[in-house]
Write a protein that holds these residues in place. Structure first.
Motif, PDB file in Angstrom:
ATOM      1  N   ASN A  21       0.477  -1.030  -0.028  1.00  0.00           N
ATOM      2  CA  ASN A  21      -0.351  -0.400  -0.267  1.00  0.00           C
ATOM      3  C   ASN A  21       0.713   1.520   0.107  1.00  0.00           C
ATOM      4  OD1 ASN A  21      -3.133   0.680   0.388  1.00  0.00           O
ATOM      5  ND2 ASN A  21      -1.629   2.347   1.760  1.00  0.00           N
ATOM      6  N   LEU A  22       1.931   1.348   0.973  1.00  0.00           N
ATOM      7  CA  LEU A  22       2.727   2.476   1.084  1.00  0.00           C
ATOM      8  C   LEU A  22       3.348   2.856   0.235  1.00  0.00           C
ATOM      9  CD1 LEU A  22       4.529   4.718   2.167  1.00  0.00           C
ATOM     10  CD2 LEU A  22       6.153   3.064   3.097  1.00  0.00           C
ATOM     11  N   SER A  23       3.963   1.584  -1.471  1.00  0.00           N
ATOM     12  CA  SER A  23       4.469   1.349  -2.379  1.00  0.00           C
ATOM     13  C   SER A  23       4.042   2.368  -3.766  1.00  0.00           C
ATOM     14  CB  SER A  23       5.015   0.267  -3.155  1.00  0.00           C
ATOM     15  OG  SER A  23       5.998  -0.141  -1.734  1.00  0.00           O
ATOM     16  N   VAL A 195      -0.602   8.631   7.333  1.00  0.00           N
ATOM     17  CA  VAL A 195      -1.342   9.359   8.735  1.00  0.00           C
ATOM     18  C   VAL A 195      -2.439   8.633   7.184  1.00  0.00           C
ATOM     19  CG1 VAL A 195      -3.096  10.299   9.357  1.00  0.00           C
ATOM     20  CG2 VAL A 195      -0.548  10.678   9.795  1.00  0.00           C
ATOM     21  N   PRO A 196      -3.578   7.399   7.340  1.00  0.00           N
ATOM     22  CA  PRO A 196      -4.407   7.409   6.195  1.00  0.00           C
ATOM     23  C   PRO A 196      -5.225   8.576   6.334  1.00  0.00           C
ATOM     24  CG  PRO A 196      -4.660   5.614   7.492  1.00  0.00           C
ATOM     25  CD  PRO A 196      -3.645   6.707   8.309  1.00  0.00           C
ATOM     26  N   TYR A 208       4.972  13.648   9.156  1.00  0.00           N
ATOM     27  CA  TYR A 208       3.410  12.653   8.788  1.00  0.00           C
ATOM     28  C   TYR A 208       3.737  12.550   7.157  1.00  0.00           C
ATOM     29  CZ  TYR A 208       0.323  16.029   8.721  1.00  0.00           C
ATOM     30  OH  TYR A 208      -0.689  17.344   8.580  1.00  0.00           O
ATOM     31  N   TYR A 209       3.058  11.537   6.676  1.00  0.00           N
ATOM     32  CA  TYR A 209       2.803  11.409   4.965  1.00  0.00           C
ATOM     33  C   TYR A 209       1.581  10.537   4.705  1.00  0.00           C
ATOM     34  CZ  TYR A 209       3.274   9.453   0.607  1.00  0.00           C
ATOM     35  OH  TYR A 209       2.956   8.245  -1.047  1.00  0.00           O
ATOM     36  N   ARG A 210       0.649  11.879   4.070  1.00  0.00           N
ATOM     37  CA  ARG A 210      -0.885  10.694   4.234  1.00  0.00           C
ATOM     38  C   ARG A 210      -0.880   9.600   3.104  1.00  0.00           C
ATOM     39  NH1 ARG A 210      -4.901  12.599   7.714  1.00  0.00           N
ATOM     40  NH2 ARG A 210      -4.277  14.421   8.035  1.00  0.00           N
TER      41      ARG A 210
END
Length: 230
Positions: A21-23, A195-196, A208-210
């Motif tokens: 999911n991150l990729s 962070v979703p 943080y990264y959405r």
């Protein structure tokens, strides 16, 4: 906006930490920022949560996807295509999603020379809420196994401790000490905490990264389809 710092980024971690999911998020954000992006799926074992399964969505955004041969079939012996080495050497953004077991890490090790030669960012993904990495010490142990099999060293940590749609602000905030302890034990900096989208943390943590929740298990897909027909 892309948060990637190097042309080649390797995303590794244990099963269930949310690497894929991150990729996908990293690839989509880079493409939306106007970059030419190649996403390489090196998961040759796990039948679920593969980057290759999202090839249609990614290619619609102009992202080239290179995945295991037969990744979308029922064959038990998928292999990696020979074009991977060339893709790593070419210009343009490259994101490598590494499988979460010894086979996945070993597959990356085949390309260790090409990958190392590109001076990559190697992101180790941690998730406090996944089995077998519930303590910082366990997470470090898994990292050492991955580094040994892949013949590459991690350069930073991504704290990906969330619970998909069930994530709250406390879910993320309560995981920060965990990630900080992994950072302390390894000497690796934390590149970001994910962070979703839709979860409001009121800027209570730095860097943080959405992320969008794009990857769903087959049973989650079935539940979504059932709800859509209600």
């Amino acid at each position: 906006m892309s948060v990637l710092r190097k042309r080649v980024t390797v995303v590794c971690g244990h099963y269930g930490t949310g690497k894929t999911n991150l990729s996908l998020n990293l690839a989509l954000d880079a493409a939306e920022a106007g970059e030419r992006v190649t996403l390489i799926d090196m998961d040759i074992v796990n039948p679920y949560f593969r980057s290759s399964d999202h090839a249609g969505e990614l290619e619609a955004k102009g992202i080239r996807v290179i995945g295991p041969n037969f990744a979308n079939s029922n064959l038990d012996t998928p292999s990696l295509p020979p074009m991977i080495g060339d893709a790593i050497a070419e210009d343009g953004r490259v994101i490598i999603d590494v499988g979460g077991d010894d086979a996945g890490a070993t597959a990356l090790g085949v390309y260790a020379k090409q990958v190392s030669g590109s001076a990559p960012e190697v992101i180790y993904v941690v998730n406090k809420y996944r089995s077998q990495t519930t303590t910082p010490e366990e997470s470090v142990e898994i990292l050492r196994e991955i580094e040994s099999a892949a013949r590459i060293r991690a350069t930073c940590i991504a704290n990906n401790s969330h619970l998909k749609q069930q994530t709250t602000a406390d879910t993320v905030l309560n995981s920060v000490p965990f990630a900080e302890r992994v950072s302390e034990l390894t000497g690796l900096p934390i590149i970001f905490h994910t962070v979703p989208v839709g979860v409001d943390i009121l800027n209570r943590i730095p860097d943080y990264y959405r992320v969008r929740v794009l990857v769903k298990a087959p049973w989650e897909e079935a539940e979504s389809d059932a709800e859509g027909h209600c």
